[in-house]
Design an enzyme around this catalytic site. Sequence first.
Site, PDB file in Angstrom:
ATOM      1  N   GLU A 109       0.824  -1.204   0.000  1.00  0.00           N
ATOM      2  CA  GLU A 109       0.000   0.000   0.000  1.00  0.00           C
ATOM      3  C   GLU A 109       0.863   1.260   0.000  1.00  0.00           C
ATOM      4  O   GLU A 109       0.528   2.259  -0.646  1.00  0.00           O
ATOM      5  CB  GLU A 109      -0.932  -0.023   1.213  1.00  0.00           C
ATOM      6  CG  GLU A 109      -2.025  -1.068   1.080  1.00  0.00           C
ATOM      7  CD  GLU A 109      -2.769  -1.344   2.363  1.00  0.00           C
ATOM      8  OE1 GLU A 109      -4.011  -1.469   2.316  1.00  0.00           O
ATOM      9  OE2 GLU A 109      -2.121  -1.452   3.426  1.00  0.00           O
ATOM     10  N   GLU A 129      -3.516 -10.230   3.658  1.00  0.00           N
ATOM     11  CA  GLU A 129      -4.502  -9.982   4.713  1.00  0.00           C
ATOM     12  C   GLU A 129      -5.575 -11.066   4.809  1.00  0.00           C
ATOM     13  O   GLU A 129      -6.007 -11.432   5.915  1.00  0.00           O
ATOM     14  CB  GLU A 129      -5.163  -8.612   4.493  1.00  0.00           C
ATOM     15  CG  GLU A 129      -4.299  -7.422   4.881  1.00  0.00           C
ATOM     16  CD  GLU A 129      -3.292  -7.029   3.817  1.00  0.00           C
ATOM     17  OE1 GLU A 129      -2.624  -5.989   4.002  1.00  0.00           O
ATOM     18  OE2 GLU A 129      -3.180  -7.752   2.801  1.00  0.00           O
TER      19      GLU A 129
END
Length: 274
Positions: A109, A129
């Site tokens: 990210e 995740e």
Amino acid sequence: MNFVHLEFDGVIATMTLDHPGGNRINFQMREEILHTVERVAASDARVLLVKGKGPDFCLGGDIRDWPGIPAKDLRPRVEVFARAIDLLEGLAIPTIAVVQGGCMGGGFELALGCDLVIAAKSARFMFPEALLGIMTLQGGVYQLAERIGRAKALELVLLSEPTGAEQMAAWNVVNRVVDDASLDEAAHALAARLVLGPPDAYARTKALMQIWRDRGRAEARQQLYDMSMPLFDTPDVQSALRNAVDAVSAGLPIPKAHFPASRRVSEHDRKGRA
């Protein structure tokens, strides 16, 4: 101990993650990244390089901090990283993620928050995740979707499969792939090239792209000339135009204009448009 370092080489700023064992982003690093980006925003830097020390760019959040913390207490400690990425995306200067090894989770990210990504051939990208039963916490799924579309972004996020740099380049996530041994040299060469570019035009182009992303094409079109036309009144553009006219009149290629290193992006362009 500081986990994030900021260095300036003239007007080239470099933010380096330095947490042995994969540059995993712990709670302290989240604060340090935010403060570092704030320092860059307040500086005269004209390009920012974002790097990770060691064999990996960043293996994501340091999950060793997380077990047992109630969500209401975890949220503000995680959310600070989202603010850092928002500020990174909003910088008026070009930003470049320099990626080697693993680039995962929050590290991915962070890279997607940069304007350009240059990667070593060995780099691998992944959102792990879903393996933990959670979501991409800083908006990675929509950051990715902006570049490769909804379907492919969901595939990568839901399946949590690692993807190599060459494939990411083919999907327009990575801008350039270079040999591992050439990564630093190639990144600094790209930064040095951007330093010679027009800072006001860069800033306004980034601000326009943010309007397009947040409010759509119609709003970007509405503001286009209010943002672009003032550039024609600057000495830099007038000088570049005169040189270009002379070259065209002589039957020569348009020369590349170099813009003074002392130029400071205006406060209007530093903040972008509200």
